[in-house]
Design a protein around this motif. Structure first.
Motif, PDB file in Angstrom:
ATOM      1  N   LYS A   1       0.812  -1.211   0.000  1.00  0.00           N
ATOM      2  CA  LYS A   1       0.000   0.000   0.000  1.00  0.00           C
ATOM      3  C   LYS A   1       0.849   1.266   0.000  1.00  0.00           C
ATOM      4  O   LYS A   1       0.383   2.328  -0.438  1.00  0.00           O
ATOM      5  N   ASP A   2       2.101   1.168   0.487  1.00  0.00           N
ATOM      6  CA  ASP A   2       2.989   2.333   0.433  1.00  0.00           C
ATOM      7  C   ASP A   2       3.934   2.287  -0.772  1.00  0.00           C
ATOM      8  O   ASP A   2       4.923   3.012  -0.827  1.00  0.00           O
ATOM      9  N   GLY A   3       3.615   1.426  -1.755  1.00  0.00           N
ATOM     10  CA  GLY A   3       4.307   1.454  -3.039  1.00  0.00           C
ATOM     11  C   GLY A   3       5.570   0.635  -3.145  1.00  0.00           C
ATOM     12  O   GLY A   3       6.220   0.645  -4.195  1.00  0.00           O
ATOM     13  N   LEU A   4       5.951  -0.099  -2.111  1.00  0.00           N
ATOM     14  CA  LEU A   4       7.129  -0.951  -2.185  1.00  0.00           C
ATOM     15  C   LEU A   4       6.818  -2.174  -3.048  1.00  0.00           C
ATOM     16  O   LEU A   4       5.709  -2.711  -2.999  1.00  0.00           O
ATOM     17  N   ILE A   5       7.810  -2.614  -3.817  1.00  0.00           N
ATOM     18  CA  ILE A   5       7.606  -3.764  -4.701  1.00  0.00           C
ATOM     19  C   ILE A   5       8.518  -4.905  -4.259  1.00  0.00           C
ATOM     20  O   ILE A   5       9.741  -4.753  -4.174  1.00  0.00           O
ATOM     21  N   PHE A   6       7.903  -6.048  -3.973  1.00  0.00           N
ATOM     22  CA  PHE A   6       8.598  -7.235  -3.463  1.00  0.00           C
ATOM     23  C   PHE A   6       8.489  -8.377  -4.466  1.00  0.00           C
ATOM     24  O   PHE A   6       7.496  -8.501  -5.191  1.00  0.00           O
ATOM     25  N   SER A   7       9.515  -9.252  -4.473  1.00  0.00           N
ATOM     26  CA  SER A   7       9.406 -10.537  -5.170  1.00  0.00           C
ATOM     27  C   SER A   7       9.137 -11.612  -4.128  1.00  0.00           C
ATOM     28  O   SER A   7       9.711 -11.594  -3.032  1.00  0.00           O
ATOM     29  N   VAL A   8       8.266 -12.525  -4.456  1.00  0.00           N
ATOM     30  CA  VAL A   8       7.897 -13.605  -3.534  1.00  0.00           C
ATOM     31  C   VAL A   8       9.003 -14.661  -3.548  1.00  0.00           C
ATOM     32  O   VAL A   8       9.478 -15.059  -4.610  1.00  0.00           O
ATOM     33  N   SER A   9       9.408 -15.114  -2.373  1.00  0.00           N
ATOM     34  CA  SER A   9      10.587 -15.978  -2.271  1.00  0.00           C
ATOM     35  C   SER A   9      10.280 -17.398  -1.795  1.00  0.00           C
ATOM     36  O   SER A   9      11.199 -18.143  -1.469  1.00  0.00           O
ATOM     37  N   ASP A  10       9.012 -17.791  -1.771  1.00  0.00           N
ATOM     38  CA  ASP A  10       8.674 -19.124  -1.263  1.00  0.00           C
ATOM     39  C   ASP A  10       7.357 -19.576  -1.881  1.00  0.00           C
ATOM     40  O   ASP A  10       6.591 -18.771  -2.422  1.00  0.00           O
ATOM     41  N   TYR A  11       7.104 -20.897  -1.792  1.00  0.00           N
ATOM     42  CA  TYR A  11       5.822 -21.446  -2.209  1.00  0.00           C
ATOM     43  C   TYR A  11       4.821 -21.475  -1.057  1.00  0.00           C
ATOM     44  O   TYR A  11       3.620 -21.608  -1.275  1.00  0.00           O
ATOM     45  N   PHE A  12       5.327 -21.394   0.152  1.00  0.00           N
ATOM     46  CA  PHE A  12       4.500 -21.503   1.354  1.00  0.00           C
ATOM     47  C   PHE A  12       4.794 -20.327   2.280  1.00  0.00           C
ATOM     48  O   PHE A  12       5.929 -19.851   2.348  1.00  0.00           O
ATOM     49  N   HIS A  13       3.762 -19.907   3.027  1.00  0.00           N
ATOM     50  CA  HIS A  13       3.902 -18.705   3.850  1.00  0.00           C
ATOM     51  C   HIS A  13       3.252 -18.900   5.208  1.00  0.00           C
ATOM     52  O   HIS A  13       2.239 -19.607   5.325  1.00  0.00           O
ATOM     53  N   PRO A  14       3.804 -18.266   6.234  1.00  0.00           N
ATOM     54  CA  PRO A  14       3.180 -18.334   7.549  1.00  0.00           C
ATOM     55  C   PRO A  14       1.890 -17.517   7.576  1.00  0.00           C
ATOM     56  O   PRO A  14       1.630 -16.704   6.679  1.00  0.00           O
ATOM     57  N   GLN A  15       1.119 -17.714   8.604  1.00  0.00           N
ATOM     58  CA  GLN A  15      -0.153 -17.013   8.713  1.00  0.00           C
ATOM     59  C   GLN A  15       0.029 -15.494   8.764  1.00  0.00           C
ATOM     60  O   GLN A  15      -0.799 -14.741   8.247  1.00  0.00           O
ATOM     61  N   LYS A  16       1.138 -15.051   9.327  1.00  0.00           N
ATOM     62  CA  LYS A  16       1.307 -13.609   9.534  1.00  0.00           C
ATOM     63  C   LYS A  16       1.668 -12.835   8.267  1.00  0.00           C
ATOM     64  O   LYS A  16       1.611 -11.605   8.259  1.00  0.00           O
ATOM     65  N   GLY A  17       2.052 -13.528   7.180  1.00  0.00           N
ATOM     66  CA  GLY A  17       2.381 -12.756   5.984  1.00  0.00           C
ATOM     67  C   GLY A  17       3.059 -13.553   4.892  1.00  0.00           C
ATOM     68  O   GLY A  17       3.209 -14.778   4.980  1.00  0.00           O
ATOM     69  N   ILE A  18       3.510 -12.828   3.850  1.00  0.00           N
ATOM     70  CA  ILE A  18       4.089 -13.426   2.650  1.00  0.00           C
ATOM     71  C   ILE A  18       5.607 -13.294   2.680  1.00  0.00           C
ATOM     72  O   ILE A  18       6.150 -12.190   2.811  1.00  0.00           O
ATOM     73  N   ARG A  19       6.294 -14.419   2.550  1.00  0.00           N
ATOM     74  CA  ARG A  19       7.753 -14.441   2.536  1.00  0.00           C
ATOM     75  C   ARG A  19       8.248 -13.865   1.210  1.00  0.00           C
ATOM     76  O   ARG A  19       7.847 -14.329   0.138  1.00  0.00           O
TER      77      ARG A  19
ATOM     78  N   GLN B   1      -2.554  -7.782   4.797  1.00  0.00           N
ATOM     79  CA  GLN B   1      -3.377  -6.574   4.757  1.00  0.00           C
ATOM     80  C   GLN B   1      -2.617  -5.354   4.248  1.00  0.00           C
ATOM     81  O   GLN B   1      -3.215  -4.337   3.908  1.00  0.00           O
ATOM     82  N   ASP B   2      -1.282  -5.460   4.155  1.00  0.00           N
ATOM     83  CA  ASP B   2      -0.478  -4.357   3.632  1.00  0.00           C
ATOM     84  C   ASP B   2      -0.205  -4.491   2.140  1.00  0.00           C
ATOM     85  O   ASP B   2       0.480  -3.650   1.551  1.00  0.00           O
ATOM     86  N   ILE B   3      -0.726  -5.550   1.504  1.00  0.00           N
ATOM     87  CA  ILE B   3      -0.497  -5.781   0.080  1.00  0.00           C
ATOM     88  C   ILE B   3      -1.647  -5.192  -0.731  1.00  0.00           C
ATOM     89  O   ILE B   3      -2.815  -5.504  -0.482  1.00  0.00           O
ATOM     90  N   ALA B   4      -1.299  -4.354  -1.704  1.00  0.00           N
ATOM     91  CA  ALA B   4      -2.312  -3.693  -2.536  1.00  0.00           C
ATOM     92  C   ALA B   4      -2.544  -4.412  -3.857  1.00  0.00           C
ATOM     93  O   ALA B   4      -3.646  -4.384  -4.398  1.00  0.00           O
TER      94      ALA B   4
END
Length: 339
Positions: free
Chosen positions: A19-37, A88-91
């Motif tokens: 939501k603040d415009g940062l761009i991430f690449s996803v680094s895993d096939y699986f993620h914890p409940q709290k967020g995206i790795r 919730q921080d992913i737009a």
């Protein structure tokens, strides 16, 4: 890929925008409940040299150290071994398959890549298994950018064979020749990888992998470098478990025989081995993906990680793991490492 749409979370090599415009690449096939790795790749910057094709915002590319320091300052609660960004921080989630669809529809012209797609499809590679990641995915590529071309699951092996055939025999009906890298480009790749191997040893492994190529324009246009990258299919994701992290113990150099390596080109690259102490080798460094074949003897140095009763040798415990490496003795004979 389209297969990953079956999953609630994004998978390896997807990107997302916060939501603040940062761009991430996803680094895993699986993620914890709290967020995206994930890994922070691009930071909004009014003086940045990258202009996003969608929206026109300026960005700068974040190297690993800067990425960590930025998050440490602005989002310290997101940091783990990688970033874990709350959902919730992913737009916006960006899918590699969508770029292929846009290219084929004409919404995003990229003639060289369109020809590669058509040629792979002609050789039996499913378009639904193809995608494009890297800087092209968020629309931040520039004149110097290469192409991270993805193929998922078993289709990847068809694509690798097709690529080898393209390099051997040109198709006069297309505007681009698919060729092997020239010497200067191999030198560029070698310097970028910052490998502790000599160039000769690095090249011997890389040329055998067969997953890199060049688009050479027949009309005098700019040549473009590309990688053919592996991503698991939905079926493969379903039949595997999330990677369990262990306890780091010591750096160790081993000699072992590769017994199985179905995910040698994945991230991490996974090799099951025959060794008295270590059960498997994981490489988080792309340099050692596809580095050895089943039945070959390898030398490898990395961090020994203990996971219950198993032990794993991990290569790539830091971004520039200069003292962590892997070679195929079967391929090389006597190695010629850098001094």
């Amino acid at each position: 890929m389209t297969a990953s749409d079956e999953f609630k979370d994004p998978v390896l090599r997807d990107f997302f925008v916060t939501k603040d415009g940062l761009i991430f690449s996803v680094s895993d096939y699986f993620h914890p409940q709290k967020g995206i790795r994930s890994v922070l790749r691009y930071i909004p910057d009014e003086n940045g040299d990258r202009i996003r094709k969608k929206g026109g915002g300026r960005y700068r590319k974040a190297e690993f150290g800067e990425s960590f320091e930025f998050l440490k300052t602005h989002h310290p609660d997101w940091l783990s071994d990688v970033a874990v960004v709350p959902r919730q921080d992913i737009a916006e989630i960006l899918k590699p398959a969508d770029v292929v669809a846009d290219i084929l529809s004409g919404a995003r012209p990229f003639p060289a890549v369109e020809e590669l797609i058509r040629r792979l499809e002609k050789d039996g590679v499913s378009v639904s298994a193809m995608g494009i990641s890297g800087s092209v995915l968020p629309g931040l590529d520039n004149e110097e950018s290469d192409v991270d071309f993805l193929v998922c699951g078993p289709n990847w092996f068809k694509a690798k064979k097709s690529l080898a055939d393209m390099k051997q025999k040109d198709d006069p009906s297309f505007c681009y020749t698919i060729s092997e890298l020239d010497h200067d480009m191999w030198q560029t790749v070698y310097k970028k990888r910052k490998s502790p191997l000599s160039f000769e040893d690095f090249f011997a492994h890389e040329i055998r992998k067969g997953n890199r190529g060049m688009f050479i324009s027949k009309n005098g246009g700019k040549d473009v470098f590309f990688d053919l990258l592996f991503v698991r299919s939905s079926d493969q994701i379903k039949e595997t478990e999330p990677i369990r992290r262990g306890i780091d113990t010591e750096k160790k150099e081993i000699t072992a025989v590769i017994t199985k390596a179905p995910y040698a080109f994945d991230n991490p690259a996974i090799y099951l081995i025959d060794h008295d102490e270590i059960d498997e080798i994981y490489s988080y460094t792309h340099t050692y993906a596809g580095q050895a074949l089943p039945g070959e003897t390898v030398q490898a140095r990395g961090m020994v990680e203990v996971i219950g009763a198993r032990k794993r040798l991990v290569i790539g415990t830091s971004r520039e793991a200069r003292d962590e490496w892997m070679i195929s003795i079967t391929l090389l004979g006597e190695p010629k490492t850098k001094e």
